[in-house]
Design a protein around this motif. Structure first.
Motif: not given
Length: 546
Positions: A361-374
């Protein structure tokens, strides 16, 4: 050495042999000053009268007898709610080395009866799984020699920083720059980030010490370290100070502290480093945060807009959102708009098998600045044991799956992945962090390690201390009680933060140099990794070595 024990037990009571820690006391050294009982955070020991039989032998009359002496001594509580936590504060303040806790090598039966009043056991810290982790067992086995010369870690120049924020492909970046179109914001930061620990979970002195250390790293040493707030905002003065640029502001499902942040936007001297939207954390995935009433002081209550002295549980999900697709679109775009599209915005999620769905979903969102996985080994200020022990996903394989998914799409250089949960769990922070980077992470978040290295946290993986949740931290790290947190000197914390990051920087160079890498982090360079476990090697797609 005499082991002390509690008396006046009933047949259903525990004995001191059933507790995880046993307090030993040297009566011949003790001066009964009472400092140990005064400083004990859980009241595990107390002064009381004791009676001792003294055998007496009359040689002339050939008779034996007994006499008794009464004296003041120290006893250990056997009540589970007042069991010794092994923090060792009693031995720290004892002037004569007369007392101290020792781990019980016998069976610890208190685990069976700690669900008092029907409430499941909860604690702070992280899950108690001793021994080497997968990350500890990974080695860097590609050493440059002749065709690709190794570098001198002491004299060569290294670029060890990473990028936070969405990175456009070169042709897209040049096209937008030429036409004046919007370009996603990015930040160049140090790849080891102080993870989200809220102002509320940590004491004011601890928070101030962390910020002082971060500011010194940036402004004096040139190490662009950033730190995250966790839920609950941050002290109001920081929002209007130039130090805000070193802060990642977290917005979580409880939205605590965000009234103060929104009101302060017009008066901010600079933008924050990033905005982190928390959907989950590794230590208790599926749960919201929990700040217990012990820690909701007058200051914390004012910042969070709640009454003083009440439990503050966050909802498990953002209540205004229906699905992860809507969440990603609505929350990320809203927070980007609030800061004029100048600040990277990214979500934090728990490690799980659904992590790849969020990433796509983030890949398709131009405003997503990254992903943190905990991952499952992440620390927490308060969680139920069953959440920390048995719920979640190990970070190494989860991060690796997501990175390989990006590789399959040809997007691995666009969405930076960050990893958290057990980095430095056994002290090998740089080894663990660089292993995660070579598995595909752009950087790692560290929390518990910073508390242990910078403030001397006493908690460990064998059940020592771990009372972060009830506000009685003997070092004053996680307490809102002024009598406790005044024990912690912010200047000392700042000095240790600086020492820690200088050490990480040196070790990062020592790992990058044999690889022949100097101008960029070895993100995704998995051919340089090996592990002595065939199944783990197959799962992580790295070399099997033995």
């Amino acid at each position: 050495m005499v082991s002390v024990r509690s008396i006046y037990n009933t047949p259903s009571s525990l004995t001191y042999h059933d507790l995880p820690w046993i307090i030993t006391h040297r009566e011949d050294r003790c001066t009964l000053c009472g400092q140990c009982t005064a400083v004990c955070p859980v009241g595990a020991i107390y002064l009381t009268y004791r009676r001792q039989r003294v055998p007496k032998l009359d040689v002339l009359k050939k008779q034996r007898g007994n006499e008794y002496r009464h004296f003041v001594g120290i006893r250990q509580q056997t009540d589970v709610s007042k069991r010794c936590i092994g923090c060792g504060m009693c031995s720290m303040v004892c002037p004569n080395e007369a007392i101290g806790p020792h781990p019980n090598t016998n069976e610890n039966r208190s685990a069976f009866v700690r669900s008092q009043k029907g409430d499941a056991f909860k604690r702070g810290g992280r899950r108690n799984a001793p021994g080497k982790t997968i990350l500890d067992r990974i080695s860097f086995d590609r050493i440059s020699m002749l065709t690709d010369p190794a570098l001198d870690a002491g004299r060569h120049e290294f670029n060890y920083n990473t990028i936070l924020g969405r990175i456009l492909p070169p042709e897209e970046y040049l096209k937008r720059k030429a036409s004046g179109e919007w370009i996603p914001p990015t930040r160049e930061i140090f790849p080891f980030i102080i993870g989200s620990m809220s102002f509320g979970a940590l004491s004011p002195n601890m928070w101030l010490g962390l910020l002082q250390g971060v500011a010194y790293c940036n402004e004096v040493l040139g190490i662009p370290v950033v730190m995250a707030t966790g839920e609950g905002g941050c002290p109001p003065w920081i929002l209007k100070s130039p130090f805000l640029k070193y802060i990642i502001l977290q917005i979580a499902s409880g939205y605590f502290g965000w009234d103060e942040i929104i009101r302060a936007i017009p008066e901010m001297q600079c933008d924050p480093a990033a905005i982190e939207i928390k959907y989950g954390q590794g230590a208790k995935p599926g749960d919201g945060g929990l700040l217990m009433w012990f820690k909701v002081s007058k200051l914390i209550a004012r910042l969070r807009g709640v009454p003083e002295g009440v439990d503050l549980p966050s909802p498990p999900v953002h209540q205004t959102l229906y699905s992860i697709e809507e969440s990603v679109m609505k929350m990320i775009q809203t927070m980007s708009m609030a800061f004029g599209f100048r600040v990277p915005v990214y979500p934090k999620i728990s490690g799980s098998t659904s992590a790849k769905a969020v990433l796509n979903n983030l890949v398709r969102n131009p405003y997503a600045g990254g992903l943190l996985i905990d991952g499952i080994d992440g620390g927490t200020g308060a969680a139920y044991d069953v959440s920390m022990e048995a719920t979640g996903h190990p970070i190494a394989s989860n991060l690796r799956e997501c990175y390989l998914d990006l590789v399959a799409q040809g997007r691995q250089n666009e969405i930076p992945l960050f990893a958290a949960g057990g980095i430095g769990k056994n002290g090998n922070v740089t080894q663990n962090g660089l292993a995660m980077i070579m598995l595909g992470a752009s950087g790692v978040h560290i929390g518990k390690y910073i508390m242990q290295s910078a403030a001397g946290c006493l908690g460990n993986e064998m059940g020592r201390c771990n009372v972060c949740n009830v506000g009685i931290c003997p070092k004053g790290i996680t307490s809102q009680n002024e009598k406790l947190f005044r024990r912690l000197d912010p200047d000392d914390v700042a000095q240790r933060v600086v020492d820690t990051f200088m050490m990480i920087r040196t070790e990062t160079k020592k790992i990058m140099a044999p690889l022949g890498r100097s101008q960029s982090l070895p993100i995704g360079m998995s051919d340089a990794l090996g592990i002595d476990d065939a199944d783990a090697a197959e799962r992580l797609k790295i070399n099997y070595i033995c």
